[in-house]
Design a protein around this motif. Structure first.
Motif, PDB file in Angstrom:
ATOM      1  N   GLY A  15       0.801  -1.216   0.000  1.00 49.66           N
ATOM      2  CA  GLY A  15       0.000   0.000   0.000  1.00 49.66           C
ATOM      3  C   GLY A  15       0.834   1.266   0.000  1.00 49.66           C
ATOM      4  O   GLY A  15       0.295   2.364  -0.183  1.00 49.66           O
ATOM      5  N   SER A  17       4.359   3.722  -1.090  1.00 48.04           N
ATOM      6  CA  SER A  17       4.837   4.347  -2.318  1.00 48.04           C
ATOM      7  C   SER A  17       6.359   4.449  -2.312  1.00 48.04           C
ATOM      8  O   SER A  17       6.993   4.500  -1.252  1.00 48.04           O
ATOM      9  CB  SER A  17       4.253   5.761  -2.450  1.00 48.04           C
ATOM     10  OG  SER A  17       2.855   5.748  -2.444  1.00 48.04           O
ATOM     11  N   ARG A  66      -1.195   2.795 -11.317  1.00 48.54           N
ATOM     12  CA  ARG A  66      -0.469   2.832 -10.038  1.00 48.54           C
ATOM     13  C   ARG A  66       0.915   3.451 -10.184  1.00 48.54           C
ATOM     14  O   ARG A  66       1.431   4.060  -9.251  1.00 48.54           O
ATOM     15  CB  ARG A  66      -0.315   1.424  -9.459  1.00 48.54           C
ATOM     16  CG  ARG A  66      -1.620   0.731  -9.163  1.00 48.54           C
ATOM     17  CD  ARG A  66      -1.385  -0.578  -8.389  1.00 48.54           C
ATOM     18  NE  ARG A  66      -0.567  -1.528  -9.155  1.00 48.54           N
ATOM     19  CZ  ARG A  66       0.580  -2.031  -8.728  1.00 48.54           C
ATOM     20  NH1 ARG A  66       1.079  -1.679  -7.552  1.00 48.54           N
ATOM     21  NH2 ARG A  66       1.249  -2.910  -9.476  1.00 48.54           N
ATOM     22  N   TYR A  83       2.824   3.898  -6.710  1.00 50.51           N
ATOM     23  CA  TYR A  83       1.818   3.993  -5.648  1.00 50.51           C
ATOM     24  C   TYR A  83       1.157   2.640  -5.434  1.00 50.51           C
ATOM     25  O   TYR A  83       1.177   1.769  -6.292  1.00 50.51           O
ATOM     26  CB  TYR A  83       0.742   5.009  -6.022  1.00 50.51           C
ATOM     27  CG  TYR A  83       1.211   6.429  -6.186  1.00 50.51           C
ATOM     28  CD1 TYR A  83       1.371   6.993  -7.449  1.00 50.51           C
ATOM     29  CD2 TYR A  83       1.471   7.222  -5.084  1.00 50.51           C
ATOM     30  CE1 TYR A  83       1.784   8.303  -7.609  1.00 50.51           C
ATOM     31  CE2 TYR A  83       1.895   8.538  -5.228  1.00 50.51           C
ATOM     32  CZ  TYR A  83       2.048   9.065  -6.492  1.00 50.51           C
ATOM     33  OH  TYR A  83       2.468  10.372  -6.633  1.00 50.51           O
ATOM     34  N   ARG A  84       0.536   2.500  -4.285  1.00 47.65           N
ATOM     35  CA  ARG A  84      -0.240   1.289  -3.936  1.00 47.65           C
ATOM     36  C   ARG A  84       0.563   0.033  -4.252  1.00 47.65           C
ATOM     37  O   ARG A  84       0.085  -0.880  -4.927  1.00 47.65           O
ATOM     38  CB  ARG A  84      -1.575   1.290  -4.673  1.00 47.65           C
ATOM     39  CG  ARG A  84      -2.411   2.514  -4.379  1.00 47.65           C
ATOM     40  CD  ARG A  84      -3.876   2.340  -4.754  1.00 47.65           C
ATOM     41  NE  ARG A  84      -4.090   1.886  -6.118  1.00 47.65           N
ATOM     42  CZ  ARG A  84      -4.114   2.674  -7.177  1.00 47.65           C
ATOM     43  NH1 ARG A  84      -3.922   3.967  -7.040  1.00 47.65           N
ATOM     44  NH2 ARG A  84      -4.360   2.173  -8.377  1.00 47.65           N
TER      45      ARG A  84
END
Length: 123
Positions: A15, A17, A66, A83-84
């Protein structure tokens, strides 16, 4: 001599970054396509993203939405913002310079490679 040096890898929780950087010397990135690939243990190296000289971008389906590839022409540096992140994103990430101002998803489109930076995502 063209050199690509990646940085920014590390350990992150699922989750989270990370932003990878690829500093390029010996070649002006505005004249070439630039790409990111990754290789997980036991797997073949795979395409992640590329940016062409007109700043057009393309992503692997697994990272679409993402990850974002970008470049800073003044710094001659390419970035991969992630991200994520998920455990399946764990891999060594490689920066590559295209043979021309346009490149596709195949490794042979790229003629210079960095040594890679490790990204580990814990669950």
């Amino acid at each position: 001599q063209v050199q690509l040096v990646e940085s920014g890898g590390g350990l992150v929780q699922a989750g989270g970054s990370l932003r990878l950087s690829c500093a390029v010397s010996g070649r002006t990135i505005t004249n070439y396509a630039m790409g990111w690939f990754r290789q997980a243990p036991g797997d073949e190296r795979e395409f992640v993203a590329h940016i062409n000289y007109r700043a057009g971008t393309h992503y692997a389906p697994s990272v679409q939405g993402r990850f974002t590839i970008s470049r800073d022409n003044a710094k001659n540096t390419v970035y991969l913002q992630m991200y994520r992140l998920a455990p399946e994103d764990t891999a060594v990430y490689y920066c590559a310079s295209g043979r021309s101002d346009y490149a596709n998803t195949m490794e042979w489109d790229y003629d210079y490679w960095g040594r890679g930076t490790q990204v580990t995502v814990s669950s």
